[in-house]
Every structure is written in C-alpha cells, then in structure tokens.
Design a protein around this motif. Structure first.
Motif, short mmCIF file in Angstrom:
data_model
loop_
_atom_site.label_atom_id
_atom_site.label_comp_id
_atom_site.label_asym_id
_atom_site.label_seq_id
_atom_site.Cartn_x
_atom_site.Cartn_y
_atom_site.Cartn_z
N GLU A 147 46.34 4.94 105.51
CA GLU A 147 47.42 4.99 106.50
C GLU A 147 47.03 5.84 107.70
OE1 GLU A 147 50.62 6.41 104.08
OE2 GLU A 147 51.50 4.42 103.86
N ALA A 148 46.29 6.92 107.43
CA ALA A 148 45.89 7.85 108.50
C ALA A 148 44.67 7.35 109.28
CB ALA A 148 45.59 9.22 107.90
N ALA A 149 44.06 6.28 108.80
CA ALA A 149 42.81 5.83 109.41
C ALA A 149 43.02 5.15 110.76
CB ALA A 149 42.08 4.86 108.47
N GLY A 150 44.26 4.70 111.01
CA GLY A 150 44.50 3.99 112.25
C GLY A 150 44.03 2.55 112.21
N VAL A 151 43.70 2.07 110.99
CA VAL A 151 43.26 0.69 110.78
C VAL A 151 44.21 0.08 109.76
CG1 VAL A 151 41.39 -0.81 110.02
CG2 VAL A 151 40.87 1.33 111.21
N GLY A 152 44.74 -1.08 110.03
CA GLY A 152 45.62 -1.72 109.06
C GLY A 152 44.91 -1.94 107.73
N ALA A 153 45.67 -1.95 106.65
CA ALA A 153 45.07 -2.12 105.33
C ALA A 153 44.37 -3.47 105.20
CB ALA A 153 46.13 -1.96 104.24
N LEU A 154 44.99 -4.52 105.71
CA LEU A 154 44.34 -5.84 105.64
C LEU A 154 43.07 -5.87 106.48
CD1 LEU A 154 47.34 -8.35 105.83
CD2 LEU A 154 45.65 -8.20 104.00
N ASP A 155 43.15 -5.35 107.71
CA ASP A 155 41.96 -5.34 108.57
C ASP A 155 40.85 -4.51 107.93
OD1 ASP A 155 43.19 -6.93 110.42
OD2 ASP A 155 43.74 -5.29 111.77
N GLY A 156 41.24 -3.36 107.38
CA GLY A 156 40.23 -2.50 106.75
C GLY A 156 39.60 -3.15 105.53
N LEU A 157 40.44 -3.82 104.73
CA LEU A 157 39.93 -4.49 103.53
C LEU A 157 38.89 -5.55 103.89
CD1 LEU A 157 40.14 -5.18 100.45
CD2 LEU A 157 41.98 -6.75 101.07
N PHE A 158 39.22 -6.40 104.85
CA PHE A 158 38.31 -7.51 105.13
C PHE A 158 37.16 -7.11 106.04
CE2 PHE A 158 42.16 -9.84 103.73
CZ PHE A 158 41.58 -10.41 102.62
N ALA A 159 37.33 -6.06 106.85
CA ALA A 159 36.18 -5.52 107.58
C ALA A 159 35.15 -4.98 106.60
CB ALA A 159 36.64 -4.42 108.54
N THR A 160 35.63 -4.32 105.56
CA THR A 160 34.72 -3.80 104.54
C THR A 160 34.08 -4.93 103.76
OG1 THR A 160 36.11 -1.82 104.37
CG2 THR A 160 34.54 -2.21 102.60
N ALA A 161 34.86 -5.97 103.44
CA ALA A 161 34.31 -7.12 102.72
C ALA A 161 33.21 -7.80 103.53
CB ALA A 161 35.42 -8.11 102.39
N ARG A 162 33.44 -7.96 104.85
CA ARG A 162 32.40 -8.57 105.68
C ARG A 162 31.15 -7.70 105.73
NH1 ARG A 162 37.06 -10.58 108.44
NH2 ARG A 162 37.36 -8.63 109.56
N ALA A 163 31.33 -6.40 105.76
CA ALA A 163 30.18 -5.50 105.76
C ALA A 163 29.39 -5.63 104.46
CB ALA A 163 30.65 -4.06 105.97
N ILE A 164 30.08 -5.75 103.35
CA ILE A 164 29.40 -5.91 102.07
C ILE A 164 28.61 -7.21 102.05
CG2 ILE A 164 29.81 -6.29 99.60
CD1 ILE A 164 32.14 -4.28 99.82
N ARG A 165 29.21 -8.28 102.56
CA ARG A 165 28.47 -9.56 102.63
C ARG A 165 27.21 -9.42 103.50
NH1 ARG A 165 30.73 -14.57 101.08
NH2 ARG A 165 32.81 -14.34 100.18
N GLU A 166 27.32 -8.65 104.54
CA GLU A 166 26.18 -8.48 105.45
C GLU A 166 25.07 -7.67 104.80
OE1 GLU A 166 25.36 -6.15 109.69
OE2 GLU A 166 27.34 -7.02 109.31
#
Length: 374
Positions: free
Chosen positions: A112-131
């Motif tokens: 919540e404090a990150a300033g990134v939505g939970a959905l955006d953060g989840l899938f940004a991290t998922a894309r990074a893992i795929r990369e």
C-alpha cells in the motif's frame, strides 16, 4: 434442513481427505484438487503416506512427472497435478484491485505504501520473472535480478539478508504468473521455467476462482464464505463473488454452513473415522479455517497452529488427539516425541507407533525411538 454435529463433520472430512488409506495412486486423491502443501522438505511426502497404501519415500512427489511444485495458494508451495496447473494459475488472478491487495497478506501495508497498485505490482513482477528466469535459478538470484527492473516501491531493506530486494509475498504470488515452477527437492528454493507455460493472463477467470471454492467445500465443508476466503487469502466479501451454485445449507451444531449438494449423502452417512494417522505440519486436513471445529479447546489450538514451527498432529479415531515432533539422531535413527491431549489406550499407542515406523521409513531412517509425554 440437514443438521449435523462436529463429530459427523469430522468423520466426513476424514473420508473426503482419503485418510482411510483406501487408495494406492496419489493422482486419485481429492487433496490434489486444491494442491498438497509442501512447506518443509518432507511434509508433502508425509501427507501422502497418511493417505496411500503403497510405500512412500521423500522422493515420491519429486520423481512423479504427473505433479509439479509451485507457489500458488497464499504464496505457499503446493504440489499440483501438472495438467491442472494452468487452471490453478487462472484461478490465482485476483478479481480486482481490492482482492489483489488482500492477497498480499502480511506485506499488505508495504505494498500500500509503495505507490504502486497491487495488480500493477503483481504483474510487473511476473513480467520481470518471465524476463529473467530462463533456466533454474535460486530464489535469491531471481530476487536480485528482478529487484533491478521492477518499480522501486516493491522492494525494501531486509535485515535478514542485509540487502534491498523485492517483497517476499509479491514475488511468491507473481512467480506462477511469471511462468515458473519450483524445483522439487531443491535447497535453497529454486525457480525454473514451467514447460509449456501459456502466455501470462491478467484478466480474472471467475469460473476458475469458483472451482477453488468448490474444491475447498468438498474437502473442508460444510463451510462458510469466511472460511473459504481464509484459504484463498482474501476476504469473505470477495469469496462471495466466487461462491458456487448447487450448494445445500447445513447446520453444524447450530451454525450455518454450506456443502455441495452432491456431497450431502456422504455427509449424512460417513464411514466410521476409526483411523490413527500422523499428520505433518500443514497437512491438508489441518488447513480447514474452522479451527474451533477441528480442535474446540483454544489452548490446544495454540499448540497445533503456531506462528513459527508447527508440530505434527495425532489423528485418533476422528479427533485431533495430540501433537508430535521428530529429531534425527545421526543418520540412522529418528526420535519421536508424542504429546497426547488425553490418556490414550495402550492399543492406540501401538497404532501410533506403527504409524511412526511408516514416517521414519518415508524419511529414510531404518531405526526409531519413541517417547510419550503423557
């Protein structure tokens, strides 16, 4: 309306969980409809040994190509039937931003404090893992690599690691969406590309989410939306959006709960729960969220479900009757300590000790020693 008591519900669940040990093929066990948690190295194998008649070893799940290990429900490692993992992955796509934030569990405030939505953060991290993950990589190596490319708010200083890295829960939830599995039997935890992984899905799949709730109700029912939500890692409000049709209301000691209508005959006439089993920590039977039904005494609940270091549970003739722990004495002997909640008859103790022999064999110890605290 059907009215039942807790003893009848427990007898029904023992049968639903396969604890009568009538099966020989793990693939037929209903517990795999939700997945078999493997929080420690041998917990899944011990859960399997409590349910299948054939010989089980520590490597039984590791070597069986029909199963795959991944971080799934609540970010915990579970073995799933390999051909069902795509459906499980679809079910794990949050229904919306609120659901996604709920699934962050103990790290919700950080996200919540990150300033990134939970959905955006989840899938940004998922894309990074795929990369990043193109071959087996330790969890630490993956964390280091993706921390460099995900939004900075999703990382924090970790005192244990003495480094800044991605939130643990975000990484665990994102890994399966990032097309990765866990290498079964590997230590430290190691991620690897999931063979044949479909493209990442970001749109929710309500039917798949509902299928998880149905599986929960079949194994842990009669149950409520709040209890199903506890397993999923969300709120009762969200779980009600996943709530299936085709349920029957049941009163359990006066409390309203629900069961798939097709399972009502099995609840009405369950087999006698006359089994003795050693359930490991995080066994599926212990994953029911109505802990007060499993173990009515609150002090005893605290002995079974701890913040850190859960013991195993003694299942004796339909009741959780105590706890057990083991300690290796060299490479040949496994020492057991049993703490019953009440006095057990000598014949029951002999059954417990026979189960201990099975546990020792699973873990590869030719000898064992047993101690009773009561």
């Amino acid at each position: 309306m059907l009215e039942v008591d807790r003893e009848q519900v427990l007898a029904h669940r023992i049968a639903a969980h396969g604890l009568h040990r009538d099966e020989t093929d793990p693939n037929t066990l209903a517990v795999f409809d939700l997945g078999l948690q493997n929080t420690q190295r041998d917990t899944a194998a011990l859960s399997l040994a409590a349910r299948v008649a054939d010989e089980v070893t520590e490597e039984s799940m590791v070597d069986d190509p029909r199963f795959v290990l991944a971080w799934t429900h609540r970010g915990a490692p579970h073995f799933h039937r390999r051909d069902e993992l795509p459906a499980v992955t679809s079910a794990l796509v949050p229904l919306d931003e609120t659901d996604a934030m709920n699934r962050m569990l103990f790290q919700r405030r950080m996200v919540e404090a990150a300033g990134v939505g939970a959905l955006d953060g989840l899938f940004a991290t998922a894309r990074a893992i795929r990369e990043v993950v193109h071959e087996p990589m330790t969890k630490g190596a993956v964390s280091t690599a993706i921390t460099k490319i995900i939004p900075s708010g999703l990382s924090a200083w970790c005192r244990g690691c003495q480094a800044t890295h991605v939130s643990e829960q975000v990484m665990r939830l994102a890994a399966v969406h990032g097309g990765t599995r866990l290498e079964a039997g590997a230590s430290p935890a190691t991620l690897a590309p999931l063979e044949g992984s479909p493209p990442m899905r970001t749109e929710p799949d309500p039917a798949a989410a509902t299928a998880v709730v149905v599986a929960y109700l079949r194994l842990h029912g009669p149950a409520t939306p709040t209890e199903a939500a506890g397993f999923v890692g969300t709120t009762a409000t969200v779980a009600k959006r996943m709530w299936p049709d085709g349920l029957t209301e049941v009163r359990v000691d006066g409390r309203k709960a629900f069961l798939p209508t097709g399972d009502v005959p099995a609840l009405e006439n369950p087999p006698e729960p006359g089994v003795v089993r050693l359930l490991p920590p995080w066994d599926p039977f212990l994953q029911a969220r109505d802990r007060g039904l499993l173990v009515p005494d609150k002090a005893r609940q605290k002995e079974i479900w701890k913040i850190i270091g859960n013991p195993g549970a003694l299942l004796v003739h339909g009741e959780v009757a105590g706890t057990w722990r083991t300690k290796a004495a060299g490479r040949k002997r496994l020492d057991f300590t049993f703490h019953p909640f009440w006095t057990l008859r000598p014949a029951v103790k002999r059954e417990v000790e026979a189960e201990a022999e099975r546990v020792a064999a699973v873990r590869g110890f030719p000898e064992l020693r047993v101690a009773w605290t009561g």
